[in-house]
Enzyme design. Sequence first.
Site: not given
Length: 321
Positions: A158, A265, A295
């Site tokens: 991320s 996501d 996610h």
Amino acid sequence: MAAESSIIVDPCAYLHITLNPDGTLTRSPDAFPTASPTISSTATVLSKDIPINPANNTWARIFLPKQPPNKLPLLLYFHGGGFILGSPDLAMFHEFCSNIAGELPVLLVSAGYRLAPEHRLPAAYDDGMEALRWVKTVEDDWLRDHADYSNCFVMGSSAGANMAYHVGLHAARETDDLSPLKIKGLILHQPFFGGVRRTESELRLVNDPFFPPCVSDLMWELSLPVGADRDHTYCNPTAGEDSFGVLDEMERLGWRVLVTGCDGDQLIDRQTELVKMMEKKGIKVEGRFGGGDFHGFEFDDSSKAKLLHLVLQDFIFSDSV
């Protein structure tokens, strides 16, 4: 689309943070449990903490398989959290890194960095580069005895994958100074990018209960330099030209790049745009995008995490570089 009851209207409450009048954050310690380093004789993966820069309170947690071969690939990892949350000792990151170190196997260094908004970007990138320089000079027996400095990969999840990308851009210009470290590639696990214009996936998942655009918007607002919008290069590398030619340097060095994601996501369109940009530059980039999921799903689903391990293992132990 999520049910009406799942729509997130207060991203601060979702993130368990309070924005203070002086611009700092109060982060709820109860929302994100931590884990101590593992030194038990029964552990399959050992871990320990080492300071990087005490003045900035940055440090790393190193993970080593209990019975390693003499030399292992060296994996420098940056955690997620939108640049405003997280540390190497969060339980979710500790378990994720421990499993990667044990199952691939690799010697993994999970490096912390200063958080925004107290330390806005590029502070985290600076700390990432400092960690890269530190790892080649620190006097540590695990690294000395078991790290293959000629076989190094930079990975993040991320926001940490955003860091891995930008740290990689800087490192590509400093390869001589980083010797004996030799970076072979970057691993961008569900990378965190954005932009002013909404993409199809951001519109489609506007009410996603796991990671909606209103939450990522707040993260960017708190982490970008004051006055910058989401088309700043830190957030949106596809918005402008590669003025420094650094991607060309990455291509010349022969680095490989792995980008992973999923179509559940909201960030997937940003991730595929990055892959296309790197392909145009001639970089050896591989996009691995799955259907469904959300996610950070591999932090919650051990079976999906094991599938990721196989992808990482194939990428790291490939002889194509």
